[in-house]
Design an enzyme around this catalytic site. Structure first.
Site, PDB file in Angstrom:
ATOM      1  N   GLU A   1       3.574  12.757  -2.465  1.00  0.00           N
ATOM      2  CA  GLU A   1       2.289  13.287  -1.922  1.00  0.00           C
ATOM      3  C   GLU A   1       2.815  14.883  -1.417  1.00  0.00           C
ATOM      4  O   GLU A   1       3.206  14.816  -0.382  1.00  0.00           O
ATOM      5  CB  GLU A   1       1.799  12.390  -0.822  1.00  0.00           C
ATOM      6  CG  GLU A   1       0.528  12.776  -0.240  1.00  0.00           C
ATOM      7  CD  GLU A   1       0.068  12.455   1.110  1.00  0.00           C
ATOM      8  OE1 GLU A   1      -1.067  12.127   1.239  1.00  0.00           O
ATOM      9  OE2 GLU A   1       1.119  12.221   1.933  1.00  0.00           O
TER      10      GLU A   1
ATOM     11  N   ASP B   1      -6.480 -15.568   4.176  1.00  0.00           N
ATOM     12  CA  ASP B   1      -6.521 -15.305   5.601  1.00  0.00           C
ATOM     13  C   ASP B   1      -7.428 -13.889   5.681  1.00  0.00           C
ATOM     14  O   ASP B   1      -7.590 -13.445   6.797  1.00  0.00           O
ATOM     15  CB  ASP B   1      -5.258 -14.949   6.252  1.00  0.00           C
ATOM     16  CG  ASP B   1      -4.493 -13.938   5.327  1.00  0.00           C
ATOM     17  OD1 ASP B   1      -4.990 -13.240   4.486  1.00  0.00           O
ATOM     18  OD2 ASP B   1      -3.458 -13.297   5.997  1.00  0.00           O
TER      19      ASP B   1
ATOM     20  N   ASP C   1      -2.854  -9.735  -0.255  1.00  0.00           N
ATOM     21  CA  ASP C   1      -1.449  -9.935  -0.183  1.00  0.00           C
ATOM     22  C   ASP C   1      -0.823  -9.801  -1.608  1.00  0.00           C
ATOM     23  O   ASP C   1      -1.522  -9.554  -2.614  1.00  0.00           O
ATOM     24  CB  ASP C   1      -1.151 -11.242   0.518  1.00  0.00           C
ATOM     25  CG  ASP C   1      -2.115 -12.290   0.115  1.00  0.00           C
ATOM     26  OD1 ASP C   1      -2.146 -12.373  -1.197  1.00  0.00           O
ATOM     27  OD2 ASP C   1      -2.452 -13.132   0.664  1.00  0.00           O
TER      28      ASP C   1
ATOM     29  N   HIS D   1      -6.901   6.314  -1.274  1.00  0.00           N
ATOM     30  CA  HIS D   1      -7.019   5.479  -0.169  1.00  0.00           C
ATOM     31  C   HIS D   1      -7.547   6.449   1.142  1.00  0.00           C
ATOM     32  O   HIS D   1      -7.780   5.870   2.244  1.00  0.00           O
ATOM     33  CB  HIS D   1      -5.913   4.518   0.194  1.00  0.00           C
ATOM     34  CG  HIS D   1      -4.680   5.304   0.772  1.00  0.00           C
ATOM     35  ND1 HIS D   1      -4.085   6.050  -0.353  1.00  0.00           N
ATOM     36  CD2 HIS D   1      -4.129   5.417   1.767  1.00  0.00           C
ATOM     37  CE1 HIS D   1      -3.081   6.727   0.326  1.00  0.00           C
ATOM     38  NE2 HIS D   1      -2.954   6.354   1.565  1.00  0.00           N
ATOM     39  N   ASP D   2      -7.349   7.791   0.879  1.00  0.00           N
ATOM     40  CA  ASP D   2      -7.622   8.825   1.775  1.00  0.00           C
ATOM     41  C   ASP D   2      -9.148   9.319   1.698  1.00  0.00           C
ATOM     42  O   ASP D   2      -9.297  10.327   2.662  1.00  0.00           O
ATOM     43  CB  ASP D   2      -6.299   9.548   2.111  1.00  0.00           C
ATOM     44  CG  ASP D   2      -4.975   9.164   2.463  1.00  0.00           C
ATOM     45  OD1 ASP D   2      -5.081   8.082   3.346  1.00  0.00           O
ATOM     46  OD2 ASP D   2      -3.965   9.531   2.143  1.00  0.00           O
TER      47      ASP D   2
ATOM     48  N   ASN E   1      -3.894 -16.016   0.106  1.00  0.00           N
ATOM     49  CA  ASN E   1      -3.518 -17.001   0.885  1.00  0.00           C
ATOM     50  C   ASN E   1      -4.567 -17.441   1.752  1.00  0.00           C
ATOM     51  O   ASN E   1      -4.530 -18.081   2.826  1.00  0.00           O
ATOM     52  CB  ASN E   1      -2.291 -16.804   2.013  1.00  0.00           C
ATOM     53  CG  ASN E   1      -2.382 -15.633   2.689  1.00  0.00           C
ATOM     54  OD1 ASN E   1      -3.397 -15.199   2.551  1.00  0.00           O
ATOM     55  ND2 ASN E   1      -1.487 -15.497   3.521  1.00  0.00           N
TER      56      ASN E   1
ATOM     57  N   ASP F   1       5.225   9.607   0.353  1.00  0.00           N
ATOM     58  CA  ASP F   1       4.234  10.050   1.520  1.00  0.00           C
ATOM     59  C   ASP F   1       4.686  11.156   2.324  1.00  0.00           C
ATOM     60  O   ASP F   1       5.772  11.388   2.660  1.00  0.00           O
ATOM     61  CB  ASP F   1       3.956   8.810   2.491  1.00  0.00           C
ATOM     62  CG  ASP F   1       2.951   9.037   3.389  1.00  0.00           C
ATOM     63  OD1 ASP F   1       1.795   8.758   3.163  1.00  0.00           O
ATOM     64  OD2 ASP F   1       3.341   9.148   4.590  1.00  0.00           O
TER      65      ASP F   1
ATOM     66  N   ASP G   1      -6.964 -11.765  -1.927  1.00  0.00           N
ATOM     67  CA  ASP G   1      -6.585 -12.303  -0.852  1.00  0.00           C
ATOM     68  C   ASP G   1      -5.848 -13.721  -1.404  1.00  0.00           C
ATOM     69  O   ASP G   1      -6.533 -14.532  -1.653  1.00  0.00           O
ATOM     70  CB  ASP G   1      -7.534 -12.604   0.312  1.00  0.00           C
ATOM     71  CG  ASP G   1      -7.078 -13.611   1.295  1.00  0.00           C
ATOM     72  OD1 ASP G   1      -5.996 -13.775   1.404  1.00  0.00           O
ATOM     73  OD2 ASP G   1      -7.982 -14.187   2.170  1.00  0.00           O
TER      74      ASP G   1
ATOM     75  N   ASP H   1       5.447   2.668  -1.693  1.00  0.00           N
ATOM     76  CA  ASP H   1       5.055   3.848  -1.131  1.00  0.00           C
ATOM     77  C   ASP H   1       6.354   4.194  -0.014  1.00  0.00           C
ATOM     78  O   ASP H   1       6.832   3.243   0.586  1.00  0.00           O
ATOM     79  CB  ASP H   1       3.814   3.633  -0.235  1.00  0.00           C
ATOM     80  CG  ASP H   1       2.779   4.699  -0.270  1.00  0.00           C
ATOM     81  OD1 ASP H   1       3.561   5.920   0.165  1.00  0.00           O
ATOM     82  OD2 ASP H   1       1.674   4.745  -0.435  1.00  0.00           O
TER      83      ASP H   1
HETATM   84  C1  GLC Z   1      -0.356  10.001   3.838  1.00  0.00           C
HETATM   85  C2  GLC Z   1      -1.020   8.638   3.663  1.00  0.00           C
HETATM   86  C3  GLC Z   1      -2.122   8.558   4.704  1.00  0.00           C
HETATM   87  C4  GLC Z   1      -1.649   8.243   5.864  1.00  0.00           C
HETATM   88  C5  GLC Z   1      -0.425   9.433   6.202  1.00  0.00           C
HETATM   89  C6  GLC Z   1       0.493   9.280   7.333  1.00  0.00           C
HETATM   90  O1  GLC Z   1      -1.133  11.001   3.845  1.00  0.00           O
HETATM   91  O2  GLC Z   1      -1.776   8.920   2.232  1.00  0.00           O
HETATM   92  O3  GLC Z   1      -2.840   7.216   4.247  1.00  0.00           O
HETATM   93  O4  GLC Z   1      -2.390   8.316   7.024  1.00  0.00           O
HETATM   94  O5  GLC Z   1       0.075  10.056   4.882  1.00  0.00           O
HETATM   95  O6  GLC Z   1       1.413   8.470   6.936  1.00  0.00           O
END
Ligand code: GLC
Length: 563
Positions: free
Chosen positions: A256, A27, A31, A331-332, A25, A199, A23, A100
């Site tokens: 992906e 908040d 960022d 992140h999933d 800034n 994505d 972070d 992304d």
């Molecule tokens: C991809 C991303 C995921 C997102 C999904 C819809 O699987 O990795 O985080 O929720 O697409 O965009």
């Protein structure tokens, strides 16, 4: 000058989840300025490519994967000047930034969609999947975040959304829409971007006629995969996209690309593939989520050999075609330890073994932020702190199926995507140094941040961070670098259960042997050993050709002869 298409191959990639990295800034949300301030950390680790999860303007219904302006930065993350600064500073350090690219869908707050709602006859209405249907949705597809894949907008009018209802699917059949997407991609590449992580791209083509299917659940709906993933004709869109954009830049693309059948892999990442590389998800989830989290099998309960076979098959097949992208976390998913190893056995050494397992596979490795610190799930105890839309849906499904909140919460703690999205702990100060003291971070910091943080890990020569640094050195600078980069992959020692073992054969011959057993065991090696290259534990024992591995130990060996 000819374009170098392979510049990324011998680099180490790292995924930053911008909301949770640093972070800048004050908040409580990470960022761009925060990321820029930590580029030296990434450089020092040995990173050469950084993938940023989305930072575009977004209402954040799905953590930024719902974009309302493709050519602007969300104020949560800063502004375009901050992005330009990040690109310039990264360049100085020879780090290339990937954004992304979320182009299967956008946000319902995107001006295109807003206009489409207001004016059903507008050009923009054609960018989406609107259908008239009397008496209910046009078909029985279930969206990936639960409920129908269709949302009613008044009267008989519906639009399709494979993810949340705030993520309307874009209609790739529409040439004008495709032109718009090309423009935005070129906008970013012209700025000197390193490329994109792309994505949900295998969903852009929908099955002709949008047919309903046989219900696969009590809701009468059917999962949308069979009708919207890798559908015939998708190649025409992807070829056009590549030719109009990526082909003309020195960029890399990592897709992906879930669900690509082996026989189509060549179209995706072969010599003339749509993308530079892709993530293969065939072995990323040892369990299948099925109907809901409560039907999943936990670590130790799913079939080890099925999972291992999927991993081996993916490596063996991909090496015939192109160069894959390998990962352990993103992140999933929850943190890897929780996914693959029963709770009672967790330790930093187990995380090193898991790191070792994936890091020397053939393909460019992507490290997810915090993985190099050995971060674990934070043991969420309340649904109230959860932000993730998918977690909230799974929780709802569990309750609807009769679980009590007390029964559903441990599932959230185990499977939630927010496990990996909590703030990155930089040090042992308040908020783990992620945000200034006194500020409430958007998700709670890990309860262990005082001991598991970047500062402490960097000072620990025997920690997970040091182990990752050593793996990176081996992959990029050592006498084994070429072998790890290009060497042939072959699985070995398949007769042993709970063992992932493979050779990489190039200039040198390496064997990577990882035990996922909680028992000490003896393994009979079918080759001579020249050197120990790496071990997840301080010692390893080799007598003749008998290797003794302690519980969850991994070793990487230079060997005489592979077979
Ligand atoms: C991809 C991303 C995921 C997102 C999904 C819809 O699987 O990795 O985080 O929720 O697409 O965009």
């Amino acid at each position: 000058m000819a374009i170098n298409r392979d510049w990324w191959k011998n680099r180490i990639a790292y995924q930053v989840y911008p909301r949770s990295f640093c972070d800048g800034n004050g908040d409580g949300t990470g960022d761009l300025k925060g990321i820029t301030s930590k580029l030296d950390y990434l450089k020092d680790l040995g990173v050469g490519v950084v993938w940023l999860s989305p930072v575009y303007r977004s209402p954040m219904d799905d953590g930024g994967y719902d974009i309302s302006d493709y050519c602007d930065i969300d104020p949560l993350f800063g502004n375009m000047a901050d992005m330009d600064e990040l690109l310039a500073e990264a360049k100085k350090r020879d780090i290339r930034i990937l954004m992304d690219l979320v182009i299967n869908h956008c946000s319902d707050e995107h001006p295109w969609f807003q206009k489409a709602l207001r004016e059903p006859d507008s050009e923009e209405a054609g960018y989406f999947w609107f259908r008239e249907s009397a008496g209910g949705p046009p078909n029985n597809w279930r969206s990936m975040f639960g409920g129908s894949a269709w949302e009613n907008v008044g009267g008989d009018r519906y639009y399709m959304h494979l993810f949340s209802k705030k993520q309307p699917d874009l209609n790739w059949e529409n040439p004008k829409l495709r032109e718009k997407l090309v423009e935005t991609i070129r906008f970013w590449l012209d700025k000197g971007l390193g490329g994109f992580r792309i994505d949900a791209i295998t969903h852009i083509k929908k099955m002709e006629g949008l047919p309903s299917g046989p219900a696969d659940g009590p809701d009468g709906m059917v999962g949308c995969f069979a009708y919207t993933r890798c559908i015939e004709g998708i190649g025409d869109f992807l070829t056009e996209l590549r030719e109009a954009t990526f082909d003309q830049y020195e960029c890399m693309t990592v897709a992906e690309a879930a669900g690509v059948p082996n026989e189509q892999l060549v179209d995706y990442i072969g010599p003339k593939g749509y993308f530079s590389t892709m993530f293969d998800f065939s072995y990323s989830e040892p369990y299948s989520y099925g109907h809901g989290w409560h039907t999943c099998k936990g670590p130790g309960e799913w079939d080890f050999r099925t999972w291992r076979n999927a991993l081996y098959a993916s490596q063996l097949f991909t090496q015939k075609i192109g160069y894959g992208a390998v990962f352990l976390e993103n992140h999933d998913y929850p943190r890897a330890c929780q996914k693959f190893v029963p709770e009672k056995d967790h330790s930093p050494a187990v995380q090193m073994m898991l790191g070792n397992l994936f890091f020397f596979l053939r393909g460019i490795p992507f490290i997810y932020q915090g993985q190099e610190l050995g971060m674990t799930n934070p043991s969420f105890t309340s649904i109230d702190v959860i932000d993730d839309i998918s977690t909230k849906n799974h929780y709802r499904v569990a309750l609807a199926d009769g679980l009590t909140p007390e029964e559903a919460m441990p599932l959230v703690a185990r499977y939630s995507r927010d496990n990996a999205r909590i703030p990155f702990p930089w040090d042992d100060s308040e908020n783990g140094g992620f945000a200034p003291a006194g500020v409430k971070p958007w998700l709670p910091v890990h309860p262990d941040y005082k001991t598991v943080n970047a500062k402490a890990e960097m000072a620990n020569p025997k920690g997970v961070y040091a182990f990752y640094k050593e793996m990176i050195r081996l992959r990029t600078e050592s006498e084994y670098a070429k072998t790890i980069l290009e060497g042939k992959f072959a699985p070995i020692l398949k007769q042993y259960d709970k063992l992932i073992a493979y050779t990489r054969e190039g200039e040198k011959k390496l064997a990577v042997i990882c035990s996922l057993s909680d028992k000490t065991r003896k393994i009979k090696l079918p080759f001579g050993v020249k050197n120990l290259v790496l071990s997840s534990l301080d010692s390893y024992k080799l007598e003749g050709n008998i290797l003794t591995l302690k519980p969850y130990q991994s070793v990487t060996l230079e060997i005489e002869e592979a077979f």
